[in-house]
Design a protein around this motif. Structure first.
Motif, short mmCIF file in Angstrom:
data_model
loop_
_atom_site.label_atom_id
_atom_site.label_comp_id
_atom_site.label_asym_id
_atom_site.label_seq_id
_atom_site.Cartn_x
_atom_site.Cartn_y
_atom_site.Cartn_z
N PRO A 21 -18.17 65.71 -90.30
CA PRO A 21 -16.74 65.67 -90.63
C PRO A 21 -16.36 64.44 -91.45
O PRO A 21 -16.86 63.34 -91.20
N MET A 22 -15.47 64.65 -92.42
CA MET A 22 -14.95 63.56 -93.23
C MET A 22 -13.43 63.62 -93.31
O MET A 22 -12.77 62.60 -93.31
N THR A 103 -15.96 69.07 -105.66
CA THR A 103 -16.49 68.40 -104.48
C THR A 103 -17.38 69.34 -103.68
O THR A 103 -18.49 68.98 -103.26
N LEU A 104 -16.88 70.55 -103.45
CA LEU A 104 -17.65 71.54 -102.71
C LEU A 104 -18.98 71.82 -103.42
O LEU A 104 -20.05 71.85 -102.80
N HIS A 105 -18.91 71.97 -104.73
CA HIS A 105 -20.09 72.29 -105.54
C HIS A 105 -21.15 71.19 -105.44
O HIS A 105 -22.33 71.46 -105.20
N ILE A 106 -20.73 69.95 -105.61
CA ILE A 106 -21.71 68.86 -105.63
C ILE A 106 -22.29 68.61 -104.24
O ILE A 106 -23.48 68.32 -104.09
N ASP A 107 -21.47 68.77 -103.18
CA ASP A 107 -22.00 68.60 -101.83
C ASP A 107 -23.03 69.68 -101.50
O ASP A 107 -24.09 69.40 -100.92
N LEU A 108 -22.73 70.91 -101.86
CA LEU A 108 -23.68 71.99 -101.60
C LEU A 108 -24.94 71.85 -102.45
O LEU A 108 -26.03 72.22 -102.03
N ARG A 109 -24.79 71.29 -103.65
CA ARG A 109 -25.98 71.05 -104.47
C ARG A 109 -26.87 69.98 -103.83
O ARG A 109 -28.10 70.04 -103.92
N MET A 110 -26.25 68.98 -103.18
CA MET A 110 -27.04 67.97 -102.48
C MET A 110 -27.79 68.60 -101.30
O MET A 110 -28.94 68.26 -101.03
N VAL A 128 -14.77 72.17 -91.67
CA VAL A 128 -15.10 73.42 -92.34
C VAL A 128 -16.32 73.23 -93.25
O VAL A 128 -17.24 74.04 -93.26
N GLY A 129 -16.34 72.13 -93.99
CA GLY A 129 -17.46 71.88 -94.90
C GLY A 129 -18.78 71.76 -94.18
O GLY A 129 -19.81 72.24 -94.66
N THR A 130 -18.77 71.12 -93.01
CA THR A 130 -20.02 70.92 -92.26
C THR A 130 -20.68 72.24 -91.87
O THR A 130 -21.88 72.42 -92.11
N PRO A 131 -19.95 73.20 -91.27
CA PRO A 131 -20.58 74.49 -90.99
C PRO A 131 -21.12 75.18 -92.25
O PRO A 131 -22.19 75.79 -92.22
N HIS A 132 -20.38 75.07 -93.35
CA HIS A 132 -20.83 75.66 -94.61
C HIS A 132 -22.18 75.06 -95.02
O HIS A 132 -23.12 75.78 -95.41
#
Length: 285
Positions: A21-22, A103-110, A128-132
């Motif tokens: 979480p952030m 932001t979503l794109h670059i985090d998922l690319r990492m 939400v981002g963490t489960p994704h």
């Protein structure tokens, strides 16, 4: 003359993404500067691991500032957000989606670039981002090391005790507990959906920072230190990772009723030099 055999270091050259979480943490500034990611990153770098930390986005060639995330960028999106109908509402929501897509794109690319993920998922923090990210890593058959700490609220118990003689105050507190809601999780049980998703052998109830504080000179006490002092982890993450650096973990096979090799741990052998890992971040100020 034969060269001495180098001590095996399985994590040398590996890449990890630090998920957790952030958005709804108590303080984004404090979390960024003193949060768990800083210590885990330092711990892993010594083993030669490259660390992807979503607080510090790497630069993207040819796309200046792509995916850069800070408090102001989030505030701009929230300010613009609306439920209004018609053209103006649609334009505003489309703008919000486009802004955060980077932001979503670059985090998922990492996540996509990493060999495994470490996720910190307290059951009291909405995310939400963490489960994704966890789902993406799992779909790619990459290990997710999942930390679910005990959730207790000592101040809540003190307040209940304090309000024992105050009927109205006690009623308001009970109502507040229901509205938030406030749910304790003293046994550190992860959200049940995660259990089959992550796999039984990849869960931990804390980091186990205490035994490494002197070695890494972590003199600044952070909230997790105080929490783990009160509730010492039964299965801490860091000792597991330390062992992982020398021997791959196994998983439990319920059909064979025994531990078997876990082939999610695919760590490439590039014969890289034994050098310190690094914490990936932007080179721009």
């Amino acid at each position: 003359m034969a060269q001495p055999k180098r001590k095996q270091s399985l994590l040398q050259g590996a890449r990890v993404y630090l998920s957790g979480p952030m958005d709804f943490v108590a303080s984004r500034d404090v979390e960024k500067q003193f949060g768990w990611r800083n210590r885990v990153s330092e711990f892993l770098q010594v083993m030669g691991v490259t660390v992807f930390d979503p607080w510090f986005k790497p630069d993207v060639r040819g796309l200046h500032e792509y995916g850069r995330e800070d408090q102001k960028s989030g505030d701009r999106i929230r300010t613009r957000w609306t439920y209004a109908g018609g053209r103006k509402g649609a334009e505003a929501r489309s703008w919000c989606a486009k802004q955060f897509w980077e932001t979503l794109h670059i985090d998922l690319r990492m996540v996509d670039t990493s060999d495994f993920t470490i996720s910190y998922c307290p059951t009291n923090i909405y995310s939400v981002g963490t489960p994704h990210e966890i789902i993406m890593a799992t779909l790619q058959h990459k290990p997710v090391l999942f930390v679910s700490p005990p959730i207790v609220f000592p101040a809540l118990h003190e307040l209940r005790e304090h309000l024992k003689g105050d009927v109205r105050g006690a009623a308001l507190l009970k109502r507040l507990e229901s509205e938030i809601p406030i749910k304790e999780n003293p046994r550190a049980i992860p959200s049940l959906w995660y259990i089959p998703l992550v796999g039984g052998e990849n869960f931990f109830d804390g980091f186990g920072f205490a035994r490494y504080r002197e070695r890494f000179k972590w003199t600044e006490e952070i909230p997790i230190d105080r929490h783990e002092k009160l509730y010492p982890p039964k299965r801490p993450l860091l000792p597991f990772v330390e062992k992982l650096n020398h021997r791959l973990p196994k998983k439990w096979d319920s059909k064979l009723n025994k531990f078997v090799p876990d082939d999610d741990w695919l760590l490439w052998e590039f014969n890289t030099e034994k050098i310190r890992g690094k914490h990936v971040k932007s080179v721009r100020k």
